[in-house]
Motif scaffolding. Structure first.
Motif, PDB file in Angstrom:
ATOM      1  N   GLN A 131      30.571  39.103  12.018  1.00 25.33           N
ATOM      2  CA  GLN A 131      31.699  40.152  13.062  1.00 25.33           C
ATOM      3  C   GLN A 131      31.463  41.517  13.495  1.00 25.33           C
ATOM      4  OE1 GLN A 131      35.628  38.561  11.066  1.00 25.33           O
ATOM      5  NE2 GLN A 131      36.424  39.512  13.349  1.00 25.33           N
ATOM      6  N   ALA A 132      30.492  41.940  11.715  1.00 24.03           N
ATOM      7  CA  ALA A 132      29.606  43.669  12.470  1.00 24.03           C
ATOM      8  C   ALA A 132      29.360  43.540  12.953  1.00 24.03           C
ATOM      9  CB  ALA A 132      29.464  44.039  10.762  1.00 24.03           C
ATOM     10  N   ILE A 133      28.381  42.815  12.685  1.00 27.64           N
ATOM     11  CA  ILE A 133      26.536  42.507  13.832  1.00 27.64           C
ATOM     12  C   ILE A 133      27.387  42.341  15.011  1.00 27.64           C
ATOM     13  CG2 ILE A 133      24.774  40.831  14.089  1.00 27.64           C
ATOM     14  CD1 ILE A 133      24.599  40.612  10.802  1.00 27.64           C
ATOM     15  N   GLY A 134      28.343  41.083  15.288  1.00 34.05           N
ATOM     16  CA  GLY A 134      28.226  41.233  16.181  1.00 34.05           C
ATOM     17  C   GLY A 134      28.430  41.763  18.196  1.00 34.05           C
ATOM     18  N   ARG A 135      29.333  42.377  17.527  1.00 40.02           N
ATOM     19  CA  ARG A 135      29.419  43.442  18.503  1.00 40.02           C
ATOM     20  C   ARG A 135      28.677  44.672  19.207  1.00 40.02           C
ATOM     21  NH1 ARG A 135      34.361  42.570  20.235  1.00 40.02           N
ATOM     22  NH2 ARG A 135      35.969  42.599  18.562  1.00 40.02           N
ATOM     23  N   TRP A 136      27.392  44.249  18.074  1.00 40.19           N
ATOM     24  CA  TRP A 136      26.651  45.371  19.007  1.00 40.19           C
ATOM     25  C   TRP A 136      26.157  44.288  20.232  1.00 40.19           C
ATOM     26  CZ3 TRP A 136      24.242  50.092  18.132  1.00 40.19           C
ATOM     27  CH2 TRP A 136      24.957  50.557  17.079  1.00 40.19           C
ATOM     28  N   GLY A 137      26.534  42.897  20.284  1.00 45.16           N
ATOM     29  CA  GLY A 137      26.424  41.947  21.545  1.00 45.16           C
ATOM     30  C   GLY A 137      26.787  43.410  22.736  1.00 45.16           C
ATOM     31  N   ASN A 138      28.282  43.943  21.992  1.00 45.93           N
ATOM     32  CA  ASN A 138      29.059  43.677  23.311  1.00 45.93           C
ATOM     33  C   ASN A 138      28.259  45.029  23.909  1.00 45.93           C
ATOM     34  OD1 ASN A 138      32.065  42.974  21.699  1.00 45.93           O
ATOM     35  ND2 ASN A 138      31.224  42.030  23.521  1.00 45.93           N
ATOM     36  N   PHE A 139      27.724  45.942  22.630  1.00 48.66           N
ATOM     37  CA  PHE A 139      27.450  47.277  22.804  1.00 48.66           C
ATOM     38  C   PHE A 139      25.860  47.164  24.247  1.00 48.66           C
ATOM     39  CE2 PHE A 139      23.296  49.652  22.558  1.00 48.66           C
ATOM     40  CZ  PHE A 139      23.669  50.879  22.404  1.00 48.66           C
ATOM     41  N   THR A 177      34.792  51.805  21.042  1.00 47.81           N
ATOM     42  CA  THR A 177      35.460  51.322  20.128  1.00 47.81           C
ATOM     43  C   THR A 177      34.519  49.782  19.808  1.00 47.81           C
ATOM     44  OG1 THR A 177      36.125  50.025  22.304  1.00 47.81           O
ATOM     45  CG2 THR A 177      37.443  51.494  21.595  1.00 47.81           C
ATOM     46  N   PHE A 178      33.394  49.429  20.257  1.00 46.09           N
ATOM     47  CA  PHE A 178      32.406  48.368  19.396  1.00 46.09           C
ATOM     48  C   PHE A 178      32.450  49.265  18.104  1.00 46.09           C
ATOM     49  CE2 PHE A 178      29.389  50.457  20.916  1.00 46.09           C
ATOM     50  CZ  PHE A 178      27.652  50.833  19.963  1.00 46.09           C
ATOM     51  N   THR A 183      32.200  49.441  12.717  1.00 45.24           N
ATOM     52  CA  THR A 183      31.832  49.994  11.515  1.00 45.24           C
ATOM     53  C   THR A 183      32.406  49.808  10.448  1.00 45.24           C
ATOM     54  OG1 THR A 183      31.127  52.161  12.593  1.00 45.24           O
ATOM     55  CG2 THR A 183      31.371  52.434  10.468  1.00 45.24           C
ATOM     56  N   TRP A 184      34.120  49.205  10.786  1.00 46.58           N
ATOM     57  CA  TRP A 184      35.719  48.963   9.963  1.00 46.58           C
ATOM     58  C   TRP A 184      34.897  47.513   9.940  1.00 46.58           C
ATOM     59  CZ3 TRP A 184      39.425  51.060   7.864  1.00 46.58           C
ATOM     60  CH2 TRP A 184      40.651  50.176   7.437  1.00 46.58           C
ATOM     61  N   ASP A 185      34.385  46.429   9.752  1.00 47.28           N
ATOM     62  CA  ASP A 185      34.137  45.561   9.728  1.00 47.28           C
ATOM     63  C   ASP A 185      32.846  45.727   8.186  1.00 47.28           C
ATOM     64  OD1 ASP A 185      35.303  44.316  11.070  1.00 47.28           O
ATOM     65  OD2 ASP A 185      34.170  43.430  12.947  1.00 47.28           O
ATOM     66  N   LEU A 186      32.285  46.264   8.577  1.00 47.33           N
ATOM     67  CA  LEU A 186      30.975  46.013   7.736  1.00 47.33           C
ATOM     68  C   LEU A 186      31.167  47.360   6.176  1.00 47.33           C
ATOM     69  CD1 LEU A 186      27.852  45.972   6.780  1.00 47.33           C
ATOM     70  CD2 LEU A 186      27.385  48.148   7.723  1.00 47.33           C
ATOM     71  N   LEU A 187      32.657  47.935   6.942  1.00 49.20           N
ATOM     72  CA  LEU A 187      33.185  48.737   5.385  1.00 49.20           C
ATOM     73  C   LEU A 187      33.373  47.480   4.405  1.00 49.20           C
ATOM     74  CD1 LEU A 187      33.920  50.705   3.918  1.00 49.20           C
ATOM     75  CD2 LEU A 187      35.601  52.188   5.499  1.00 49.20           C
ATOM     76  N   ALA A 216      43.151  42.098  10.325  1.00 45.80           N
ATOM     77  CA  ALA A 216      44.178  42.907  11.654  1.00 45.80           C
ATOM     78  C   ALA A 216      43.605  44.548  11.353  1.00 45.80           C
ATOM     79  CB  ALA A 216      44.940  41.806  10.946  1.00 45.80           C
ATOM     80  N   PHE A 217      44.226  44.954   9.964  1.00 45.90           N
ATOM     81  CA  PHE A 217      44.790  46.055  10.159  1.00 45.90           C
ATOM     82  C   PHE A 217      43.179  46.895  11.241  1.00 45.90           C
ATOM     83  CE2 PHE A 217      44.677  50.760   8.510  1.00 45.90           C
ATOM     84  CZ  PHE A 217      46.557  50.759   8.021  1.00 45.90           C
ATOM     85  N   GLY A 218      42.267  46.986  10.987  1.00 44.37           N
ATOM     86  CA  GLY A 218      41.492  47.779  11.742  1.00 44.37           C
ATOM     87  C   GLY A 218      41.285  47.264  13.333  1.00 44.37           C
TER      88      GLY A 218
END
Length: 281
Positions: A131-139, A177-178, A183-187, A216-218
């Motif tokens: 998920q952390a990596i995939g968000r860069w596709g949104n970027f 926000t991506f 960042t939250w997922d990587l952490l 879910a929290f993040g």
């Protein structure tokens, strides 16, 4: 100074276009699979079983992500039924994919007589890394962004220039926000990996529950910043509502399982020979 946005197309071969979004998502999936298979052998779950499970889960994950999105945009898709399969026009929701994947995993574990909680524990940190990596596709697609902001604000975050430039969308700078979610997922991946192999700490199922509660929290807070949210009755963001349910549910289930007697076995107690014998019985 205005800078052109990054090209979302990684490679073009005649009429065939390979988008960075797909390349990035595929990279996250491959890395997640490799990590999961390495851990599965250490915990006594056959890598062949895990690979078969992933092959079943991947298409259902995509279908689930699309159906989830369609469900909460139903009036539009009922009026334009041909768009339901037009996934290349956008419109997938990660929560739908996660729910579908979890169902496939649970059913598969039942059929193959695999320890369900242990398998979910093996998969959890791999999924959040993907998920952390995939968000860069949104970027790369300039999507999943937040409200308008200023160049000065983005510069105060000490972001690389290419990120700041890519956040200039339709003439206005946007909250990345991506990046917040990535960042939250990587952490979360780092925290889960650090805790997962601490002796006498986590029991089977708790790695997975830690992942659910962390994500879910993040996601609850990041979703509140996005401008492309799915809404329920135009009252509450769907992903915020689901995040709240998942967070409370994961914490509650964790406490309930800890009060059980006997308690679930420790995550590190699962060894290759022990798991093999349990399966044979």
């Amino acid at each position: 100074m205005l800078v052109a946005a990054l090209n979302p197309i990684a490679l073009q071969l005649g009429p065939l276009e390979i988008h960075w979004y797909g390349v990035i998502i595929a990279t996250g999936v491959v890395l997640a699979v490799i990590l999961a298979m390495r851990e599965s052998e250490r915990r006594g779950v056959s890598s062949d079983d895990l690979f078969d499970m992933i092959l079943w889960a991947l298409p259902f994950t995509l279908i689930g992500a699309r159906l989830y999105y369609i469900l909460f945009e139903l009036p539009y898709y009922l009026a334009h039924p041909g768009e339901m399969i037009a996934i290349w026009h956008g419109g997938i929701a990660i929560y739908g994919g996660l729910i579908a994947a979890a169902i496939v995993f649970i059913v598969f574990c039942h059929r193959r007589q695999l320890p369900t909680w242990l398998v979910l524990d093996i998969a959890a940190p791999c999924v959040i890394l993907g998920q952390a990596i995939g968000r860069w596709g949104n970027f790369m697609n300039q999507e999943a962004f937040g409200a308008k902001t200023t160049l000065a604000f983005l510069q105060q975050l000490h972001l690389p220039h290419f990120i700041v430039s890519q956040m200039l969308i339709n003439g206005a700078y946007r909250q990345p926000t991506f990046l917040y979610e990535s960042t939250w997922d990587l952490l979360g991946f780092i925290v889960i990996m650090a805790l997962r192999h601490r002796k006498q700490l986590l029991r089977q199922g708790e790695v997975f529950l830690l992942y659910i509660s962390w994500y879910a929290f993040g996601r609850f807070f990041v979703e509140g910043m996005r401008t492309d949210s799915l809404w329920l009755f135009h009252v509450i963001r769907v992903s915020q509502m689901l995040s709240l349910i998942l967070f409370v549910g994961a914490i509650g289930l964790w406490v309930y399982r800890r009060r059980q007697r006997p308690q679930p076995p420790l995550y590190l107690a699962a060894q290759p020979q022990q798991t093999k014998q349990a399966k044979e019985r």
